[in-house]
Design a protein around this motif. Structure first.
Motif, short mmCIF file in Angstrom:
data_model
loop_
_atom_site.label_atom_id
_atom_site.label_comp_id
_atom_site.label_asym_id
_atom_site.label_seq_id
_atom_site.Cartn_x
_atom_site.Cartn_y
_atom_site.Cartn_z
N THR A 1 43.16 38.31 39.25
CA THR A 1 41.02 38.58 38.95
C THR A 1 40.64 36.88 38.74
OG1 THR A 1 41.72 39.94 36.65
CG2 THR A 1 39.65 38.97 36.63
N LEU B 1 36.47 44.32 43.14
CA LEU B 1 36.56 42.92 41.72
C LEU B 1 35.87 42.09 42.39
CD1 LEU B 1 40.61 43.41 41.25
CD2 LEU B 1 38.59 44.24 39.64
N ALA C 1 44.85 36.86 33.28
CA ALA C 1 43.09 36.67 35.14
C ALA C 1 44.62 37.03 36.18
CB ALA C 1 42.13 36.18 34.94
N ALA D 1 39.03 44.70 35.21
CA ALA D 1 39.02 45.96 36.17
C ALA D 1 39.13 46.92 35.76
CB ALA D 1 41.43 46.07 35.64
#
Length: 370
Positions: free
Chosen positions: A343, A309, A338, A300
């Motif tokens: 993520t 991302l 995550a 991040a």
């Protein structure tokens, strides 16, 4: 008494013979001496008092203690898989992709970016040790013979620890590839000692870059340490930005967490893919090895302010037992962190190739080996 003396002499001879065998070739494996490194390292602003330094205060390595020795005796087996690690000996495409990575285990990866190929931290030996007899051994075979790799445009090294820089692998790459070795300041001395031609060695300090056609390799900061013998920090350690005309990949190598990664993201991002270490962590050396949650935070930070991302691919786990956590714990903790951070993570099997623009959802292949 005579028989006892004969047996004792035989035992002593056997021990001496084994120690001699274990020590065979160690000086050559260690590489360059401090005096061979310092002429190259001395010009770096990070080199003071005959060694390199992190920007943030950091330890070099855990100090031997009763607790460390106890854990080595009682917890070491936790870092082994419960069965055979599945391998995927993938075949490289004829033309390198926009962005992709093939993970060969631990931190050894073949990165594709805008049609170029970069081989990073290649280690194909059975042990990561100055000795070929003792030291951490592989938990799975190499998924692909080194000679079967496609031609690469560069070989990048993050630092000189045995699990990231391997003499036998370097020798084989000199024989089978034509690419330059792009390394942090000081590591060139190891390569010279091992017979790598001078015109195939490129040494860079933090924030320095080299260009190969349309590929730019930038040596960037990491929070770690170096050393192959009794002396520490005589060569630099680094992360790397691998940038083509369009796509960018961040290779973390090995590092503790540092908020300075956010600055790297602002200067060099956004990244389509980050390759970040998630294993071999411990609270006793937390400043030089990030844990899985810190890997998600680093991902991040690298994208901070860029609005996008990319995909996070975990490295530095599964292949060598270098700490005391359970074998599969890095991935279990990584995926939990995550998910909270939203993520995208891809967890390849050793040898598997991951498309960075269309990463497959990770199948939990590691669960049965926990």
């Amino acid at each position: 008494m005579k028989l006892k003396n004969v047996l004792t002499a035989a035992a002593v001879t056997g021990v001496v013979g084994w120690l001699t065998w274990a020590a065979w070739g160690i000086p050559g494996q260690i590489g360059a001496r401090r005096g061979e490194v310092s002429p190259y390292a001395g010009g770096s602003p990070r080199y003071r008092d005959r060694k390199f330094h992190n920007s943030d205060p950091s330890s070099d390595a855990p100090t031997p203690s009763g607790g460390l020795l106890r854990d080595a005796l009682t917890r070491r087996s936790a870092g082994r898989p419960a069965g055979r690690v599945p391998l995927v000996p993938s075949v490289a495409p004829e033309v390198a992709a926009e962005v992709a990575v093939t993970w060969y285990g631990h931190s050894s990866v073949l990165v594709e970016v805008d049609g170029y190929r970069v081989l990073a931290d290649p280690v194909w030996s059975r042990r990561v040790s100055p000795s070929t007899v003792i030291g951490p051994a592989r938990l799975h075979p190499t998924p692909t013979p080194l000679a079967d790799l496609p031609p690469v445009d560069a070989v990048v090294v993050s630092h000189d620890h045995y699990d990231h820089l391997d003499k036998a692998t370097v020798h084989e790459l000199v024989r089978t590839q034509k690419a330059p070795f792009v390394v942090p300041v000081g590591i060139g001395a190891h390569l010279r000692r091992w017979g790598v031609p001078e015109d195939r060695i490129v040494e860079l300090d933090w924030d320095d870059s080299t260009t190969l056609g349309g590929l730019t390799l930038t040596c960037t900061e990491a929070r770690h340490f170096s050393g192959r013998g009794l002396t520490r920090n005589t060569t630099q350690w680094a992360s790397w930005v691998l940038a083509g005309p369009v796509r960018r990949v961040f290779f973390g190598g090995d590092s503790g967490y540092t908020p300075r990664f956010a600055d790297l993201g602002r200067r060099h991002g956004p990244f389509d893919m980050t390759l970040l270490p998630v294993g071999a962590y411990d609270e006793r050396w937390s400043d030089i090895h990030m844990n899985p949650e810190e890997a998600v935070q680093t991902h991040a930070d690298l994208e901070l302010g860029n609005g996008t991302l990319g995909v996070l691919v975990p490295i530095h786990w599964a292949t060598f037992n270098l700490a005391f956590h359970p074998w599969s714990e890095p991935i279990e903790r990584l995926l939990a962190a995550a998910e909270q951070a939203e993520t995208t993570v891809a967890v390849p099997r050793p040898g598997q190739r991951i498309d960075g623009l269309n990463p497959a959802h990770p199948s939990p292949w590691w669960v049965r080996l926990a």
